[in-house]
Motif scaffolding. Structure first.
Motif, PDB file in Angstrom:
ATOM      1  N   MET A   1      33.104  64.180  39.660  1.00  0.00           N
ATOM      2  CA  MET A   1      32.623  63.057  40.470  1.00  0.00           C
ATOM      3  C   MET A   1      33.670  61.953  40.494  1.00  0.00           C
ATOM      4  N   GLU A   2      33.969  61.440  41.693  1.00  0.00           N
ATOM      5  CA  GLU A   2      34.976  60.406  41.826  1.00  0.00           C
ATOM      6  C   GLU A   2      34.406  59.046  41.440  1.00  0.00           C
ATOM      7  N   ILE A   3      35.155  58.289  40.662  1.00  0.00           N
ATOM      8  CA  ILE A   3      34.728  56.959  40.237  1.00  0.00           C
ATOM      9  C   ILE A   3      35.274  55.927  41.214  1.00  0.00           C
ATOM     10  N   VAL A   4      34.386  55.076  41.735  1.00  0.00           N
ATOM     11  CA  VAL A   4      34.792  54.051  42.695  1.00  0.00           C
ATOM     12  C   VAL A   4      35.086  52.760  41.939  1.00  0.00           C
ATOM     13  N   PRO A   5      36.266  52.163  42.135  1.00  0.00           N
ATOM     14  CA  PRO A   5      36.573  50.890  41.475  1.00  0.00           C
ATOM     15  C   PRO A   5      35.518  49.832  41.795  1.00  0.00           C
ATOM     16  N   GLU A   6      35.161  49.046  40.810  1.00  0.00           N
ATOM     17  CA  GLU A   6      34.103  48.043  40.995  1.00  0.00           C
ATOM     18  C   GLU A   6      34.467  47.042  42.084  1.00  0.00           C
ATOM     19  N   ILE A   7      35.741  46.701  42.189  1.00  0.00           N
ATOM     20  CA  ILE A   7      36.148  45.737  43.214  1.00  0.00           C
ATOM     21  C   ILE A   7      35.920  46.288  44.621  1.00  0.00           C
ATOM     22  N   THR A   8      36.129  47.612  44.777  1.00  0.00           N
ATOM     23  CA  THR A   8      35.887  48.255  46.069  1.00  0.00           C
ATOM     24  C   THR A   8      34.398  48.265  46.390  1.00  0.00           C
ATOM     25  N   ARG A   9      33.613  48.616  45.394  1.00  0.00           N
ATOM     26  CA  ARG A   9      32.161  48.641  45.572  1.00  0.00           C
ATOM     27  C   ARG A   9      31.633  47.264  45.994  1.00  0.00           C
ATOM     28  N   LYS A  10      32.032  46.253  45.275  1.00  0.00           N
ATOM     29  CA  LYS A  10      31.558  44.899  45.564  1.00  0.00           C
ATOM     30  C   LYS A  10      31.988  44.446  46.955  1.00  0.00           C
ATOM     31  N   SER A  11      33.222  44.796  47.328  1.00  0.00           N
ATOM     32  CA  SER A  11      33.723  44.404  48.646  1.00  0.00           C
ATOM     33  C   SER A  11      32.880  44.999  49.764  1.00  0.00           C
ATOM     34  N   ILE A  12      32.588  46.306  49.655  1.00  0.00           N
ATOM     35  CA  ILE A  12      31.783  46.968  50.688  1.00  0.00           C
ATOM     36  C   ILE A  12      30.362  46.414  50.705  1.00  0.00           C
ATOM     37  N   GLU A  13      29.770  46.228  49.528  1.00  0.00           N
ATOM     38  CA  GLU A  13      28.413  45.697  49.442  1.00  0.00           C
ATOM     39  C   GLU A  13      28.317  44.286  50.019  1.00  0.00           C
TER      40      GLU A  13
END
Length: 261
Positions: A1-13
């Motif tokens: 499973m690929e781990i998504v960087p938290e900064i990327t997650r927050k940006s999209i959200e």
């Protein structure tokens, strides 16, 4: 499973919370769609679909075979999906993955439940000979939302397909090498895929949006607005409001998608 960087997650959200997306689309907007048919010379039906950066090719081969005992007068559909590393480095060679199996099954279910193909007209001799359609999905570039791209490609390939004329002569099946007929089709459908990000439902997700989504919902709709299939994905639940929103939106968007065919 690929781990998504938290900064990327927050940006999209954060973008979705403000009704925005990375590529500038609205939450209910599809990427550009292009459809090309007859792209495989060795297949009786084929199509290439580009949905944004996502690209898939579908080929369909008919073959005479024996019907299932419980449906002696109906043709057979078989759907298979090929996910190769050239399309996405996270795809692995070898036996079909769970994602590959799910994709093929969701696409197949839409075809069957919409009664898209008139299977009774694929019968050459009841109980003995029927046409079997082998539908192969090939992922070329995975930039998100393979479900909708594949369903559109299958729909386009089926509509363009030519079936050889088969007759019974002296108790033998004779297949014409020159005569063909259009595949008997009595419906059209499209699949609309939504993901839930930051408590909002987003249509036609990109690959990065899929990776941060908490849930997914696929809704298959026929051209006359009937819901023919649904599939829930992801670890988290969807609310009643989420599902109703997606269903109503899918009915509207299906009309737009079918226009591309």
């Amino acid at each position: 499973m690929e781990i998504v960087p938290e900064i990327t997650r927050k940006s999209i959200e954060n973008l979705v919370k403000n009704d925005k997306r990375e590529d500038g689309r609205a939450l209910d907007e599809y990427r550009d769609i292009s459809i090309e048919t007859d792209v495989i010379s060795k297949a009786e039906g084929s199509a290439r679909v580009k949905l944004g950066g996502t690209q898939v090719i579908v080929g369909i081969k008919p073959q005479l075979g024996t019907p299932f005992p419980d449906t002696p007068d109906l043709g057979v559909l078989m759907t298979n999906c090929e996910m190769l590393p050239m399309a996405d480095p996270n795809f692995e060679p070898g036996p079909p993955s769970d994602d590959s199996i799910e994709l093929a099954r969701v696409v197949d279910r839409g075809i069957r439940e919409s009664e898209l193909v008139e299977l009774d007209k694929l019968c050459v001799e009841e109980g003995k000979h029927v046409w079997m359609l082998f539908i192969d999905l090939h992922i070329i570039d995975n930039c998100g939302n393979l479900f909708d791209a594949c369903e559109l490609a299958v729909m386009a390939a089926l509509k363009s397909m030519k079936l050889p004329v088969a007759t019974i002569e002296d108790e033998e099946v004779v297949i014409s090498e020159e005569e063909t007929i259009d595949l008997p089709i009595n419906n059209e459908l499209a699949l609309c895929t939504f993901v839930k990000i930051a408590d909002k439902m987003v249509i036609d997700p990109t690959l990065s949006e899929e990776k941060v989504a908490s849930a997914r919902l696929n809704v298959g709709v026929t051209k006359d607005g009937h819901i023919c299939s649904m599939q829930k994905g992801g670890k988290h639940p969807l609310t009643k409001e989420d599902i109703l929103f997606a269903v109503n939106m899918a009915v509207t968007k299906t009309k737009e998608l079918i226009e591309h065919l």
